[in-house]
Design a protein around this motif. Structure first.
Motif, PDB file in Angstrom:
ATOM      1  N   THR A 157       0.985  -1.049  -0.020  1.00  0.00           N
ATOM      2  CA  THR A 157      -0.085  -0.106   0.028  1.00  0.00           C
ATOM      3  C   THR A 157       0.758   1.285  -0.005  1.00  0.00           C
ATOM      4  N   PRO A 167      -4.380   3.269   0.463  1.00  0.00           N
ATOM      5  CA  PRO A 167      -5.475   2.706   1.457  1.00  0.00           C
ATOM      6  C   PRO A 167      -6.896   2.993   0.973  1.00  0.00           C
ATOM      7  N   ILE A 211      -7.762   0.736  -1.928  1.00  0.00           N
ATOM      8  CA  ILE A 211      -7.702  -0.797  -1.480  1.00  0.00           C
ATOM      9  C   ILE A 211      -9.246  -0.880  -0.669  1.00  0.00           C
TER      10      ILE A 211
END
Length: 131
Positions: free
Chosen positions: A28, A38, A41
């Motif tokens: 990440t 993040p 994701i």
């Protein structure tokens, strides 16, 4: 012992390497240079949780084979780069008939990521089935 264990390491900069349950590796990067951010994701994780939840919900309404399911996620950030909104454009190969909205709602209840997010970030979902 916890159900989920993550070991995350950042040597320098903004890239974080995480090992999930001692098996899965995830990179990440807050700047989206060495990997997804993040927020990116989270948007992908939300969709990848919602699709199996939709299949389970459809099964409860006796739609056992709904074919291919695709979600296009649109997420907006505020001026602080915090997630402000998430929307799903959901396409389902087989028709979900009159129960379509009930299945969408049940899938939200089943999706663990949906349950974990604050109400303001729950995806607004539009569905088109039978395509």
């Amino acid at each position: 012992m916890a159900d989920i264990e993550v070991n995350s390491t950042c040597e320098d900069g903004y890239t974080v390497e995480s090992v999930i349950n001692g098996e899965w590796e995830l990179i990440t990067d807050a700047l989206s240079e060495d990997g997804p951010s993040p927020n990116e994701i989270l948007a992908a994780d939300y969709a990848s949780c919602y699709i199996p939840a939709l299949r389970v919900a459809a099964g409860k309404y006796n739609y056992d084979d709904i074919g291919q399911v695709e979600i296009e996620v649109a997420a907006d950030l505020d001026e602080d780069d915090d997630l402000e909104s998430i929307a799903f454009d959901l396409t389902v190969e087989e028709s979900l008939g009159e129960e379509e909205q009930d299945i969408v709602d049940l899938a939200e209840d089943i999706c663990h990521v949906h349950s974990a997010l604050v109400e303001e970030l729950h995806a607004e979902i539009e569905i088109e089935s039978g395509v």
